[in-house]
Design a protein around this motif. Structure first.
Motif, PDB file in Angstrom:
ATOM      1  N   MET A  28       0.862  -1.145   0.044  1.00 58.68           N
ATOM      2  CA  MET A  28      -0.143  -0.025  -0.034  1.00 58.68           C
ATOM      3  C   MET A  28       0.780   1.396   0.188  1.00 58.68           C
ATOM      4  O   MET A  28       0.251   2.320   0.131  1.00 58.68           O
ATOM      5  CB  MET A  28      -1.038  -0.155   1.270  1.00 58.68           C
ATOM      6  CG  MET A  28      -1.846  -1.310   1.460  1.00 58.68           C
ATOM      7  SD  MET A  28      -2.743  -1.448  -0.025  1.00 58.68           S
ATOM      8  CE  MET A  28      -3.560   0.049  -0.426  1.00 58.68           C
ATOM      9  N   ALA A 228     -10.113   4.712   4.909  1.00 57.90           N
ATOM     10  CA  ALA A 228      -8.925   4.242   4.853  1.00 57.90           C
ATOM     11  C   ALA A 228      -8.560   3.279   6.004  1.00 57.90           C
ATOM     12  O   ALA A 228      -8.272   2.070   5.904  1.00 57.90           O
ATOM     13  CB  ALA A 228      -7.579   5.376   4.763  1.00 57.90           C
ATOM     14  N   ASN A 231      -9.852   0.002   5.235  1.00 57.37           N
ATOM     15  CA  ASN A 231      -9.312  -0.679   4.166  1.00 57.37           C
ATOM     16  C   ASN A 231     -10.036  -0.372   2.826  1.00 57.37           C
ATOM     17  O   ASN A 231     -10.053  -1.157   1.674  1.00 57.37           O
ATOM     18  CB  ASN A 231      -9.220  -2.179   4.546  1.00 57.37           C
ATOM     19  CG  ASN A 231      -8.028  -2.841   3.756  1.00 57.37           C
ATOM     20  OD1 ASN A 231      -7.079  -2.085   3.243  1.00 57.37           O
ATOM     21  ND2 ASN A 231      -8.169  -4.100   3.313  1.00 57.37           N
ATOM     22  N   TRP A 233      -9.547   1.427   0.069  1.00 60.46           N
ATOM     23  CA  TRP A 233      -8.694   2.256  -0.583  1.00 60.46           C
ATOM     24  C   TRP A 233      -8.992   3.089  -1.414  1.00 60.46           C
ATOM     25  O   TRP A 233      -8.810   4.301  -1.592  1.00 60.46           O
ATOM     26  CB  TRP A 233      -7.243   1.586  -0.791  1.00 60.46           C
ATOM     27  CG  TRP A 233      -6.845   0.897   0.599  1.00 60.46           C
ATOM     28  CD1 TRP A 233      -6.743  -0.651   0.791  1.00 60.46           C
ATOM     29  CD2 TRP A 233      -5.993   1.415   1.525  1.00 60.46           C
ATOM     30  NE1 TRP A 233      -6.106  -0.783   1.963  1.00 60.46           N
ATOM     31  CE2 TRP A 233      -5.925   0.487   2.432  1.00 60.46           C
ATOM     32  CE3 TRP A 233      -6.065   2.745   1.870  1.00 60.46           C
ATOM     33  CZ2 TRP A 233      -4.917   0.796   3.674  1.00 60.46           C
ATOM     34  CZ3 TRP A 233      -5.068   3.269   3.257  1.00 60.46           C
ATOM     35  CH2 TRP A 233      -4.858   1.909   4.031  1.00 60.46           C
ATOM     36  N   CYS A 236     -11.639   5.781  -0.558  1.00 59.62           N
ATOM     37  CA  CYS A 236     -10.566   6.924   0.106  1.00 59.62           C
ATOM     38  C   CYS A 236      -9.988   7.538  -0.872  1.00 59.62           C
ATOM     39  O   CYS A 236     -10.001   8.888  -0.819  1.00 59.62           O
ATOM     40  CB  CYS A 236      -9.579   6.154   0.929  1.00 59.62           C
ATOM     41  SG  CYS A 236      -8.288   7.341   1.454  1.00 59.62           S
ATOM     42  N   LYS A 258      -2.119   6.392   3.993  1.00 59.00           N
ATOM     43  CA  LYS A 258      -2.204   4.815   3.908  1.00 59.00           C
ATOM     44  C   LYS A 258      -1.006   4.464   4.546  1.00 59.00           C
ATOM     45  O   LYS A 258      -1.129   3.471   5.271  1.00 59.00           O
ATOM     46  CB  LYS A 258      -2.152   4.493   2.341  1.00 59.00           C
ATOM     47  CG  LYS A 258      -3.376   4.730   1.740  1.00 59.00           C
ATOM     48  CD  LYS A 258      -3.186   4.110  -0.091  1.00 59.00           C
ATOM     49  CE  LYS A 258      -4.628   4.453  -0.597  1.00 59.00           C
ATOM     50  NZ  LYS A 258      -4.608   4.146  -1.928  1.00 59.00           N
ATOM     51  N   GLU A 262      -1.923   1.900   7.685  1.00 57.91           N
ATOM     52  CA  GLU A 262      -1.221   0.628   7.627  1.00 57.91           C
ATOM     53  C   GLU A 262      -0.507   0.407   8.970  1.00 57.91           C
ATOM     54  O   GLU A 262      -0.164  -0.836   9.237  1.00 57.91           O
ATOM     55  CB  GLU A 262      -0.395   0.233   6.243  1.00 57.91           C
ATOM     56  CG  GLU A 262      -1.300   0.138   4.909  1.00 57.91           C
ATOM     57  CD  GLU A 262      -2.046  -1.202   5.533  1.00 57.91           C
ATOM     58  OE1 GLU A 262      -1.334  -2.398   5.620  1.00 57.91           O
ATOM     59  OE2 GLU A 262      -3.342  -1.183   5.323  1.00 57.91           O
TER      60      GLU A 262
END
Length: 488
Positions: A28, A228, A231, A233, A236, A258, A262
């Protein structure tokens, strides 16, 4: 055992702490910069402005609820035959509902999203205003006030958080401070029109911004940082692109979001007890401390009972409340404009100094009135209240909420934000319920002297513990908090 984190702090060329993910294999990490090649996303777009305006309608509802009790006091007491103690319960039960809403606000906002949380809260506000408007007895009046309080308890957390999460760092302070500006506008409108209409019609008018926000929520994007966290993405990036503009380059901002999200996934799920871990100690102390000191300064005593304060000092309540309106809106606007120029700390220091002076002058006016040694003491009471109102509007009103939305990492933001908001509403209830009794037990001058001392303590607290967050991304702020904890 404390979970290990894969986060470390680096310094950029300007010595600003940045948060980075040290895992080079992280899939990511490499966000496709070629997806947008426009200018950096550091300006206000139409979507960003519209989204912020829709969200701060919740703040306006907050302000109308707080401002309602002062102009409505005489009308409700006369029509429903309430005692002073019963009206104190009505005025303060808003904060009890708000505490319950605040307890649940973080969980609701984290589970269902920032937009749905705002919509959910407005349903309770609508029911509450309707019940107050239709009340024929004290119990329905209190139920309606409690329902509205529950709604604004959620809004008081989710609105500044949503704005902080959608705005670029160079605009975040000013945009988040609009939250306080709209609270101020809500209070001011109630003070103004409440002098010229019945309390029932005033309560009915309170439903209008609730309906406007419910409609507007269908047209604004969800917080990219919340997406985000789940998850999501692609959503997002889509949300972030809408907020920054079609031609803006969001690659760097998306990468930071990200990377940071993460990194937080490596931590275990946060429980309430985890908030008291040493790594969150500084953020929690700052968030809770600012809210406690904000309330101990007496703002809700003045906001809820301004009319009664002016009448007991010998000054016209109508003239006094209108003067407050004239002062607080421009001062709140000034604070909003200065937020990202002067920084949070200077505004807080100036604001706390002014609230300290304002309470001292108000208390002095009551002392002179009791001693009957100066016939112009009512004018001094007006000056004191106006100094307090203007100073509070400049910084202490909005900046604690701005800082609250900035200093907690996303993995504990829901729980921490709820705790901080509960503390704020608990302080609000203590002050709003006890004020009328305090003025009888220790006199008005003694009560305002206590408020003045609390504002003086705020100066020391801000100087020693509160971090400057101006011009930093949320991820950079977290890195600086990590450094502070390591040094201390």
């Amino acid at each position: 055992m404390e979970p290990q984190t894969i986060v470390h702090v680096e310094e950029d060329s300007n010595s600003t702490p940045l948060l980075r993910n040290v895992n080079p294999a992280d899939p990511m990490r490499n966000v496709t910069a070629e997806s947008s090649s426009g200018p950096a996303a550091d300006h206000a777009t139409v979507v960003l402005i519209f989204s912020s305006l829709i969200s701060v309608l919740g703040s306006y509802v907050f302000g109308t609820a707080v401002g309602f009790s002062s102009p409505a006091q005489s009308g409700i007491i006369d029509e429903l035959g309430l005692s002073l103690a019963e009206y104190s319960l009505f005025g303060s039960i808003l904060t009890i509902g708000a505490m319950l809403g605040a307890v649940m606000s973080g969980k609701i906002a984290d589970s269902f999203g920032r937009r749905r949380a705002m919509g959910f809260s407005q349903m309770f506000c609508l029911v509450g205003w309707g019940a107050v408007s239709a009340s024929k007895s004290a119990w329905l009046l209190d139920v309606g006030r409690f329902s509205t309080g529950y709604g604004i308890g959620i809004l008081s957390y989710v609105v500044p958080v949503y704005i902080a999460e959608i705005t670029p760092k160079n605009l975040r302070g000013a945009f988040t401070a609009v939250n306080q500006l709209m609270i101020c506008c809500g209070v001011s409108v109630m003070y103004t029109i409440g002098n010229f209409m019945s309390w029932r019609l005033l309560a009915f008018i309170g439903t209008i911004p609730c309906l406007l926000q419910l409609l507007g929520l269908f047209f604004i994007p969800e917080s990219p940082r919340w997406l985000a966290k789940l998850n999501r993405w692609k959503e997002c990036e889509t949300s972030l692109q809408r907020l920054r503009g079609d031609t803006a380059d969001i690659s760097q901002e998306a990468a930071e979001i990200k990377d940071y999200t993460e990194s937080l996934r490596q931590l275990s799920e946060t429980r309430l007890i985890d908030l008291f871990d040493v790594k969150y100690a500084h953020a929690l102390l700052v968030g809770v401390g600012l809210m406690v000191l904000q309330q101990l300064g007496g703002v809700n005593a003045i906001a809820y009972y301004a009319s009664a304060i002016f009448e007991s000092s010998g000054f016209s309540s109508r003239t006094g409340t209108l003067a407050m309106v004239v002062i607080q809106v421009p001062m709140t606007l000034l604070g909003t404009l200065l937020m990202d120029k002067s920084g949070r700390i200077p505004l807080l220091m100036i604001s706390a100094t002014g609230t300290c002076l304002g309470c001292f002058l108000t208390g002095l006016s009551f002392l002179l009135q009791d001693l009957q040694i100066w016939k112009y003491s009512p004018i001094l009471a007006l000056i004191g209240v106006l100094v307090f109102t203007g100073s509070f509007s400049l910084g202490m009103g909005g900046i604690p909420w701005v800082i609250m939305s900035e200093i907690f990492p996303i993995n504990v933001k829901g729980l921490a934000g709820s705790l901080v908001t509960v503390v704020n509403w608990l302080g609000s209830w203590v002050i709003s319920y006890s004020f009328n009794f305090l003025t009888e037990w220790i006199t008005s001058e003694g009560t305002f002297l206590i408020f003045s001392i609390a504002s003086g303590l705020t100066l020391v607290f801000v100087a020693k513990l509160v971090p400057e967050t101006k011009g930093r991304t949320l991820e950079e702020i977290q890195a600086s908090m990590v450094l502070f904890n390591r040094k201390n």
